[in-house]
Design an enzyme around this catalytic site. Sequence first.
Site, PDB file in Angstrom:
ATOM      1  N   LYS A 190       4.104   7.911  14.730  1.00  0.00           N
ATOM      2  CA  LYS A 190       4.595   6.814  13.883  1.00  0.00           C
ATOM      3  C   LYS A 190       5.760   7.307  13.053  1.00  0.00           C
ATOM      4  O   LYS A 190       5.576   7.797  11.949  1.00  0.00           O
ATOM      5  CB  LYS A 190       3.464   6.349  12.950  1.00  0.00           C
ATOM      6  CG  LYS A 190       2.933   4.954  13.244  1.00  0.00           C
ATOM      7  CD  LYS A 190       1.816   4.582  12.286  1.00  0.00           C
ATOM      8  CE  LYS A 190       2.342   4.148  10.937  1.00  0.00           C
ATOM      9  NZ  LYS A 190       1.257   3.879   9.958  1.00  0.00           N
ATOM     10  N   HIS A 203       3.348   4.325  -6.841  1.00  0.00           N
ATOM     11  CA  HIS A 203       3.006   5.732  -6.547  1.00  0.00           C
ATOM     12  C   HIS A 203       3.302   6.616  -7.753  1.00  0.00           C
ATOM     13  O   HIS A 203       2.487   7.463  -8.128  1.00  0.00           O
ATOM     14  CB  HIS A 203       3.823   6.262  -5.349  1.00  0.00           C
ATOM     15  CG  HIS A 203       3.561   5.560  -4.052  1.00  0.00           C
ATOM     16  ND1 HIS A 203       4.578   5.072  -3.255  1.00  0.00           N
ATOM     17  CD2 HIS A 203       2.412   5.264  -3.399  1.00  0.00           C
ATOM     18  CE1 HIS A 203       4.068   4.519  -2.166  1.00  0.00           C
ATOM     19  NE2 HIS A 203       2.750   4.618  -2.233  1.00  0.00           N
ATOM     20  N   ARG A 248      -5.323  -0.782  -5.531  1.00  0.00           N
ATOM     21  CA  ARG A 248      -4.732  -1.971  -6.134  1.00  0.00           C
ATOM     22  C   ARG A 248      -5.704  -3.140  -6.180  1.00  0.00           C
ATOM     23  O   ARG A 248      -5.501  -4.086  -6.922  1.00  0.00           O
ATOM     24  CB  ARG A 248      -3.492  -2.397  -5.325  1.00  0.00           C
ATOM     25  CG  ARG A 248      -2.343  -1.432  -5.435  1.00  0.00           C
ATOM     26  CD  ARG A 248      -1.364  -1.611  -4.322  1.00  0.00           C
ATOM     27  NE  ARG A 248      -1.998  -1.303  -3.043  1.00  0.00           N
ATOM     28  CZ  ARG A 248      -1.357  -1.144  -1.899  1.00  0.00           C
ATOM     29  NH1 ARG A 248      -0.053  -1.305  -1.861  1.00  0.00           N
ATOM     30  NH2 ARG A 248      -2.011  -0.855  -0.804  1.00  0.00           N
ATOM     31  N   SER A 257       4.669  -0.143  -0.157  1.00  0.00           N
ATOM     32  CA  SER A 257       5.888   0.243   0.563  1.00  0.00           C
ATOM     33  C   SER A 257       6.247  -0.813   1.600  1.00  0.00           C
ATOM     34  O   SER A 257       7.417  -1.180   1.761  1.00  0.00           O
ATOM     35  CB  SER A 257       5.682   1.592   1.266  1.00  0.00           C
ATOM     36  OG  SER A 257       5.335   2.579   0.327  1.00  0.00           O
TER      37      SER A 257
END
Length: 165
Positions: free
Chosen positions: A45, A21, A94, A131
């Site tokens: 969430k 990030h 990515r 993450s």
Amino acid sequence: MTDTKRRCVCPGSFDPVTLGHIDVFTRASAAFDEVVVAVLVNIAKPGRFAMGHRLDLLRRATADLPRVRVATFDGLLVDFCRREGIGTILKGVRSGADVEYEAPMAHMNRELAGVDTMFLPARPEWSFVSSSLVAEAARFGADIRQYLPPAVAEEIAAGLRPANR
Ligand code: PNS
């Protein structure tokens, strides 16, 4: 006075922030006057780190990036963009899988509000870092500090250690 600042938003959960990030924020800072890192507030969430903690970690991890501002949003990202005068959504990708996942959202955001998305390819060294993978590795005892911003690496690692989860 007319606001001529070129702004982009880097939206996400950042649960927790990783060096992948930070690399995106750093490179975005070279192209935009202001980079708004916007954390989605998702009441359904709760995530691994509490929202306030995530924001604090992000702020400390980006303290040396003067063009970065950390904010939160809920609801539609394009509504946040309209309120904040943001013209571009910027996403690090990515892999091809990331592009496939992101493309429909990019099209929808453009359809809904004319806000375009730019994709920035992740640097190879961060192309496998997420993450959730970092959190999973930590849960099983791995040392994951090398994937985390140095200023907050120990704190995040401690928060993900099995004893604390
Ligand atoms: O880090 P994440 O969880 O992959 O981030 C996803 C995020 C926050 C970028 C995405 O879920 C989002 O933009 N949510 C806000 C609601 C919205 O605008 N959705 C897109 C409509 S097409």
